[in-house]
Write an enzyme that holds these catalytic residues in place. Structure first.
Site, PDB file in Angstrom:
ATOM      1  CG  ASP A   9      -2.105  -1.276   1.100  1.00 53.31           C
ATOM      2  OD1 ASP A   9      -1.971  -1.765   0.212  1.00 53.31           O
ATOM      3  OD2 ASP A   9      -2.954  -1.252   1.920  1.00 53.31           O
ATOM      4  CG  ASP A  51      -6.756   0.299   1.344  1.00 56.92           C
ATOM      5  OD1 ASP A  51      -7.053  -0.912   1.665  1.00 56.92           O
ATOM      6  OD2 ASP A  51      -6.962   1.272   2.042  1.00 56.92           O
ATOM      7  CG  HIS A  53     -11.263   1.368  -0.054  1.00 58.89           C
ATOM      8  ND1 HIS A  53     -11.241   0.195   0.515  1.00 58.89           N
ATOM      9  CD2 HIS A  53     -10.507   2.040   0.962  1.00 58.89           C
ATOM     10  CE1 HIS A  53     -10.692  -0.219   1.581  1.00 58.89           C
ATOM     11  NE2 HIS A  53      -9.872   0.991   1.614  1.00 58.89           N
ATOM     12  CG  HIS A  59     -12.170   0.951   5.793  1.00 58.40           C
ATOM     13  ND1 HIS A  59     -11.606   0.562   6.833  1.00 58.40           N
ATOM     14  CD2 HIS A  59     -11.334   1.108   4.669  1.00 58.40           C
ATOM     15  CE1 HIS A  59     -10.220   0.536   6.414  1.00 58.40           C
ATOM     16  NE2 HIS A  59     -10.210   1.153   5.069  1.00 58.40           N
ATOM     17  CG  HIS A  75      -8.478   5.660   2.868  1.00 62.71           C
ATOM     18  ND1 HIS A  75      -9.253   5.534   3.982  1.00 62.71           N
ATOM     19  CD2 HIS A  75      -7.960   4.227   2.701  1.00 62.71           C
ATOM     20  CE1 HIS A  75      -9.421   4.372   4.320  1.00 62.71           C
ATOM     21  NE2 HIS A  75      -8.651   3.397   3.465  1.00 62.71           N
ATOM     22  CE  LYS A 102      -4.364  -4.231   1.039  1.00 63.80           C
ATOM     23  NZ  LYS A 102      -4.830  -2.902   1.849  1.00 63.80           N
ATOM     24  CB  CYS A 147      -2.384  -2.307   5.146  1.00 66.39           C
ATOM     25  SG  CYS A 147      -4.025  -2.085   4.975  1.00 66.39           S
TER      26      CYS A 147
HETATM   27  C1  VGL Z   1      -4.533   1.236   5.797  1.00 64.70           C
HETATM   28  C2  VGL Z   1      -5.727   2.498   7.382  1.00 64.70           C
HETATM   29  C3  VGL Z   1      -6.664   2.375   6.540  1.00 64.70           C
HETATM   30  C4  VGL Z   1      -3.089   0.479   5.446  1.00 64.70           C
HETATM   31  C5  VGL Z   1      -5.605   1.088   4.917  1.00 64.70           C
HETATM   32  O1  VGL Z   1      -2.935   0.481   4.425  1.00 64.70           O
HETATM   33  O2  VGL Z   1      -2.385   0.268   6.346  1.00 64.70           O
HETATM   34  N1  VGL Z   1      -4.700   2.045   6.819  1.00 64.70           N
HETATM   35  N2  VGL Z   1      -6.924   1.688   5.446  1.00 64.70           N
END
Ligand code: VGL
Length: 203
Positions: A9, A51, A53, A59, A75, A102, A147
């Site tokens: 990520d 990530d 979305h 979330h 995000h 994901k 993550c």
């Molecule tokens: C993440 C917070 C929310 C990460 C993803 O990539 O660690 N942290 N979504």
């Protein structure tokens, strides 16, 4: 022993200037690129996670304050720059064979919840690693306490020897990062400082 590198990520929104900035994110992008270029030959496979979305439900705290534990500012929305990899990651991406995305419609912290498309077939990260005979993985990226943590714990559950390259990670908050490091070590993850692949680990 066949080794894989999982880059977690390293996206705009998780770095300085993004919507959910993790301090040190850009430095991680630079460090991961330098490390990957220097050590690519030592890995049988190098993959990245993202990530990704569309509508991940609660979330995203769209009508309330995020708690920064289970709910977050919007995000990594698909189609926005925030979901792109940081430009500093470009040199590493030259070596990345697959990206596991994901979380389209739910929270998904672990890269093992992600999938990639290979010849029209959806493939998860565990299958990708298994098909290549990977027995050991090094994990780096963002965020150590979310993550990276979830990905490393899942790697252990898959029976993989798992190393977290701590100098190539950044965490959201010190308290949750400390807790994550403890939890990972308890699960048998080796938390190492910038360990060259194949070299000695410094737990
Ligand atoms: C993440 C917070 C929310 C990460 C993803 O990539 O660690 N942290 N979504």
């Amino acid at each position: 022993m066949s080794r894989g590198l999982i880059i977690v990520d390293v996206q705009h929104d998780f770095c300085e200037g993004g919507s959910l900035p993790v301090t040190g994110g850009i430095a991680v992008a630079e460090g991961v690129s330098a490390y990957t270029v220097a050590h690519a030959q030592e890995y049988a496979t190098i993959v990245a996670t993202a990530d990704w979305h569309v509508d991940p439900g609660e979330h995203w705290a769209t009508d309330g304050e995020p708690d920064f534990v289970t709910s977050w500012p919007v995000h990594c929305e698909v189609g926005t720059e925030g979901a792109d990899f940081r430009p500093e990651l470009a040199a590493a991406l030259e070596h990345v064979q697959a990206v596991f995305r994901k979380g389209e419609h739910e929270a998904a912290y672990s890269g093992f919840e992600g999938s990639t498309e290979v010849h029209g077939r959806r493939l998860g990260l565990a299958d990708w690693l298994r098909e290549r005979g990977i027995t050991t993985v090094d994990v780096c990226g963002i965020a150590t306490d979310h993550c990276v943590r979830a990905t490393a714990l899942d790697a252990r559950r898959e029976g993989l020897e798992t190393h977290v390259l701590l100098d190539l990670c950044a965490g959201v908050a010190p308290r949750t990062t400390e807790a994550a490091l403890r939890e990972m070590r308890d699960a048998g993850v080796v938390v190492a400082h910038d360990t060259p692949a194949g070299g000695p680990a410094h737990p």
